[in-house]
Design a protein around this motif. Structure first.
Motif, PDB file in Angstrom:
ATOM      1  N   SER A 120       0.827  -1.210   0.000  1.00  0.00           N
ATOM      2  CA  SER A 120       0.000   0.000   0.000  1.00  0.00           C
ATOM      3  C   SER A 120       0.859   1.256   0.000  1.00  0.00           C
ATOM      4  CB  SER A 120      -0.928   0.018   1.215  1.00  0.00           C
ATOM      5  OG  SER A 120      -1.795  -1.076   1.188  1.00  0.00           O
ATOM      6  N   THR A 121       1.907   1.260   0.797  1.00  0.00           N
ATOM      7  CA  THR A 121       2.806   2.412   0.847  1.00  0.00           C
ATOM      8  C   THR A 121       3.503   2.607  -0.491  1.00  0.00           C
ATOM      9  OG1 THR A 121       3.160   2.036   3.209  1.00  0.00           O
ATOM     10  CG2 THR A 121       4.762   3.428   2.074  1.00  0.00           C
ATOM     11  N   SER A 122       3.957   1.530  -1.088  1.00  0.00           N
ATOM     12  CA  SER A 122       4.607   1.607  -2.389  1.00  0.00           C
ATOM     13  C   SER A 122       3.660   2.162  -3.451  1.00  0.00           C
ATOM     14  CB  SER A 122       5.103   0.222  -2.793  1.00  0.00           C
ATOM     15  OG  SER A 122       5.643   0.250  -4.087  1.00  0.00           O
ATOM     16  N   ILE A 123       2.441   1.706  -3.439  1.00  0.00           N
ATOM     17  CA  ILE A 123       1.445   2.206  -4.397  1.00  0.00           C
ATOM     18  C   ILE A 123       1.180   3.686  -4.156  1.00  0.00           C
ATOM     19  CG2 ILE A 123      -0.989   2.055  -5.068  1.00  0.00           C
ATOM     20  CD1 ILE A 123      -0.747  -0.994  -4.623  1.00  0.00           C
ATOM     21  N   PHE A 124       1.035   4.087  -2.907  1.00  0.00           N
ATOM     22  CA  PHE A 124       0.789   5.487  -2.573  1.00  0.00           C
ATOM     23  C   PHE A 124       1.933   6.378  -3.043  1.00  0.00           C
ATOM     24  CE2 PHE A 124       1.341   9.071   0.318  1.00  0.00           C
ATOM     25  CZ  PHE A 124       0.155   9.734   0.095  1.00  0.00           C
ATOM     26  N   VAL A 125       3.170   5.964  -2.794  1.00  0.00           N
ATOM     27  CA  VAL A 125       4.336   6.751  -3.208  1.00  0.00           C
ATOM     28  C   VAL A 125       4.375   6.881  -4.727  1.00  0.00           C
ATOM     29  CG1 VAL A 125       6.863   6.739  -3.292  1.00  0.00           C
ATOM     30  CG2 VAL A 125       5.682   6.294  -1.143  1.00  0.00           C
ATOM     31  N   THR A 126       4.116   5.801  -5.440  1.00  0.00           N
ATOM     32  CA  THR A 126       4.120   5.831  -6.900  1.00  0.00           C
ATOM     33  C   THR A 126       3.030   6.752  -7.433  1.00  0.00           C
ATOM     34  OG1 THR A 126       4.996   3.579  -6.984  1.00  0.00           O
ATOM     35  CG2 THR A 126       3.950   4.412  -8.978  1.00  0.00           C
ATOM     36  N   VAL A 127       1.845   6.667  -6.890  1.00  0.00           N
ATOM     37  CA  VAL A 127       0.736   7.523  -7.332  1.00  0.00           C
ATOM     38  C   VAL A 127       1.052   8.986  -7.020  1.00  0.00           C
ATOM     39  CG1 VAL A 127      -1.683   8.103  -6.871  1.00  0.00           C
ATOM     40  CG2 VAL A 127      -1.030   5.743  -7.244  1.00  0.00           C
ATOM     41  N   SER A 128       1.605   9.253  -5.859  1.00  0.00           N
ATOM     42  CA  SER A 128       1.957  10.620  -5.480  1.00  0.00           C
ATOM     43  C   SER A 128       3.006  11.196  -6.423  1.00  0.00           C
ATOM     44  CB  SER A 128       2.463  10.636  -4.049  1.00  0.00           C
ATOM     45  OG  SER A 128       2.847  11.917  -3.675  1.00  0.00           O
ATOM     46  N   ARG A 129       4.026  10.420  -6.748  1.00  0.00           N
ATOM     47  CA  ARG A 129       5.074  10.865  -7.657  1.00  0.00           C
ATOM     48  C   ARG A 129       4.503  11.119  -9.054  1.00  0.00           C
ATOM     49  NH1 ARG A 129       8.733   6.644  -7.467  1.00  0.00           N
ATOM     50  NH2 ARG A 129       9.436   7.471  -5.489  1.00  0.00           N
ATOM     51  N   THR A 130       3.663  10.245  -9.523  1.00  0.00           N
ATOM     52  CA  THR A 130       3.038  10.405 -10.838  1.00  0.00           C
ATOM     53  C   THR A 130       2.150  11.647 -10.864  1.00  0.00           C
ATOM     54  OG1 THR A 130       3.076   8.014 -11.172  1.00  0.00           O
ATOM     55  CG2 THR A 130       1.578   9.280 -12.558  1.00  0.00           C
ATOM     56  N   GLN A 131       1.423  11.891  -9.774  1.00  0.00           N
ATOM     57  CA  GLN A 131       0.562  13.066  -9.702  1.00  0.00           C
ATOM     58  C   GLN A 131       1.390  14.348  -9.762  1.00  0.00           C
ATOM     59  OE1 GLN A 131       0.078  15.383  -6.932  1.00  0.00           O
ATOM     60  NE2 GLN A 131      -1.601  16.416  -7.941  1.00  0.00           N
ATOM     61  N   LYS A 132       2.527  14.394  -9.090  1.00  0.00           N
ATOM     62  CA  LYS A 132       3.392  15.577  -9.124  1.00  0.00           C
ATOM     63  C   LYS A 132       3.946  15.805 -10.519  1.00  0.00           C
ATOM     64  CE  LYS A 132       4.828  15.535  -4.291  1.00  0.00           C
ATOM     65  NZ  LYS A 132       5.938  15.334  -3.361  1.00  0.00           N
ATOM     66  N   GLN A 133       4.346  14.734 -11.197  1.00  0.00           N
ATOM     67  CA  GLN A 133       4.853  14.870 -12.564  1.00  0.00           C
ATOM     68  C   GLN A 133       3.754  15.352 -13.506  1.00  0.00           C
ATOM     69  OE1 GLN A 133       6.406  10.937 -13.229  1.00  0.00           O
ATOM     70  NE2 GLN A 133       8.421  11.440 -12.434  1.00  0.00           N
ATOM     71  N   THR A 134       2.563  14.836 -13.341  1.00  0.00           N
ATOM     72  CA  THR A 134       1.438  15.260 -14.165  1.00  0.00           C
ATOM     73  C   THR A 134       1.113  16.728 -13.919  1.00  0.00           C
ATOM     74  OG1 THR A 134       0.533  13.021 -14.141  1.00  0.00           O
ATOM     75  CG2 THR A 134      -0.976  14.790 -14.731  1.00  0.00           C
ATOM     76  N   GLN A 135       1.124  17.137 -12.676  1.00  0.00           N
ATOM     77  CA  GLN A 135       0.864  18.534 -12.322  1.00  0.00           C
ATOM     78  C   GLN A 135       1.913  19.449 -12.950  1.00  0.00           C
ATOM     79  OE1 GLN A 135      -1.687  19.710 -10.409  1.00  0.00           O
ATOM     80  NE2 GLN A 135      -1.043  21.827 -10.617  1.00  0.00           N
ATOM     81  N   ALA A 136       3.180  19.057 -12.889  1.00  0.00           N
ATOM     82  CA  ALA A 136       4.256  19.867 -13.480  1.00  0.00           C
ATOM     83  C   ALA A 136       4.097  19.964 -14.991  1.00  0.00           C
ATOM     84  CB  ALA A 136       5.614  19.266 -13.120  1.00  0.00           C
ATOM     85  N   THR A 137       3.725  18.868 -15.629  1.00  0.00           N
ATOM     86  CA  THR A 137       3.510  18.867 -17.076  1.00  0.00           C
ATOM     87  C   THR A 137       2.341  19.763 -17.452  1.00  0.00           C
ATOM     88  OG1 THR A 137       4.414  16.638 -17.260  1.00  0.00           O
ATOM     89  CG2 THR A 137       3.054  17.401 -19.076  1.00  0.00           C
ATOM     90  N   GLN A 138       1.259  19.699 -16.699  1.00  0.00           N
ATOM     91  CA  GLN A 138       0.103  20.546 -16.969  1.00  0.00           C
ATOM     92  C   GLN A 138       0.444  22.022 -16.788  1.00  0.00           C
ATOM     93  OE1 GLN A 138      -2.862  18.932 -14.315  1.00  0.00           O
ATOM     94  NE2 GLN A 138      -3.662  17.552 -15.876  1.00  0.00           N
ATOM     95  N   THR A 139       1.203  22.356 -15.768  1.00  0.00           N
ATOM     96  CA  THR A 139       1.621  23.736 -15.545  1.00  0.00           C
ATOM     97  C   THR A 139       2.500  24.224 -16.689  1.00  0.00           C
ATOM     98  OG1 THR A 139       1.504  23.425 -13.157  1.00  0.00           O
ATOM     99  CG2 THR A 139       2.819  25.284 -13.936  1.00  0.00           C
ATOM    100  N   LEU A 140       3.439  23.390 -17.112  1.00  0.00           N
ATOM    101  CA  LEU A 140       4.317  23.742 -18.224  1.00  0.00           C
ATOM    102  C   LEU A 140       3.507  23.976 -19.498  1.00  0.00           C
ATOM    103  CD1 LEU A 140       7.216  24.068 -19.339  1.00  0.00           C
ATOM    104  CD2 LEU A 140       7.161  21.632 -19.828  1.00  0.00           C
ATOM    105  N   GLN A 141       2.581  23.091 -19.798  1.00  0.00           N
ATOM    106  CA  GLN A 141       1.747  23.251 -20.986  1.00  0.00           C
ATOM    107  C   GLN A 141       0.912  24.523 -20.906  1.00  0.00           C
ATOM    108  OE1 GLN A 141      -0.345  19.510 -21.080  1.00  0.00           O
ATOM    109  NE2 GLN A 141       1.182  18.553 -22.398  1.00  0.00           N
ATOM    110  N   SER A 142       0.404  24.835 -19.742  1.00  0.00           N
ATOM    111  CA  SER A 142      -0.375  26.052 -19.555  1.00  0.00           C
ATOM    112  C   SER A 142       0.488  27.294 -19.781  1.00  0.00           C
ATOM    113  CB  SER A 142      -0.977  26.066 -18.153  1.00  0.00           C
ATOM    114  OG  SER A 142      -1.643  27.272 -17.908  1.00  0.00           O
ATOM    115  N   ASP A 143       1.714  27.275 -19.255  1.00  0.00           N
ATOM    116  CA  ASP A 143       2.619  28.410 -19.420  1.00  0.00           C
ATOM    117  C   ASP A 143       3.015  28.606 -20.883  1.00  0.00           C
ATOM    118  OD1 ASP A 143       2.517  28.880 -16.706  1.00  0.00           O
ATOM    119  OD2 ASP A 143       4.384  27.800 -16.284  1.00  0.00           O
TER     120      ASP A 143
END
Length: 146
Positions: A29-52
């Motif tokens: 469960s912890t491993s899954i949570f860490v992976t999802v959290s990391r993926t969410q941060k990368q997705t957020q950064a990509t969306q911000t970059l595309q918006s900019d």
């Protein structure tokens, strides 16, 4: 003599097996949570970059669409800047030239837009604004006019 076994608790083996299963589930469960959290941060950064990037290009496209290109200002050696006359007759410059460093002073890799606010035919350094944020580096931007 009838000896009944009292089943009042768990054996040590049962407790160890239950603890082991619990630890495996928690670890997964912890491993899954860490992976999802990391993926969410990368997705957020990509969306911000595309918006900019979208903001910067939309700003340039709007000026290019409604303004007129100053062909006299085009250089055959450098195509990192373009000058436009906007609908109000003011000079507008888009550039990636490293005349002045970007906001964070770490690199000159940004897109700047200058507008001749004084209507004196020149764009002073104070009339430039940054279209790209500090976190974005523009490695190459060229303007080709045909």
């Amino acid at each position: 003599m009838n000896h009944q076994k009292d089943n009042l608790g768990f054996t040590l083996v049962e407790l160890m097996v239950a603890t082991g299963v619990f630890l495996i589930v928690v670890t997964m469960s912890t491993s899954i949570f860490v992976t999802v959290s990391r993926t969410q941060k990368q997705t957020q950064a990509t969306q911000t970059l595309q918006s900019d990037v979208s903001f910067a290009f939309e700003k340039m496209a709007r000026q290019l669409r409604f303004g007129s290109i100053s062909y006299a200002s085009l250089s055959s050696t450098s195509n990192t800047r373009i000058e436009i006359m906007d609908t109000q007759g003011r000079k507008v410059i888009f550039t990636t030239d490293p005349v002045a460093s970007c906001e964070n002073d770490l690199h000159d890799e940004c897109i700047r837009m200058g507008i001749d606010l004084n209507a004196d035919g020149t764009v002073s350094p104070s009339e430039f604004t940054y279209l790209t944020p500090n976190s974005m580096r523009v490695r190459q931007l060229r303007f080709f006019v045909s």
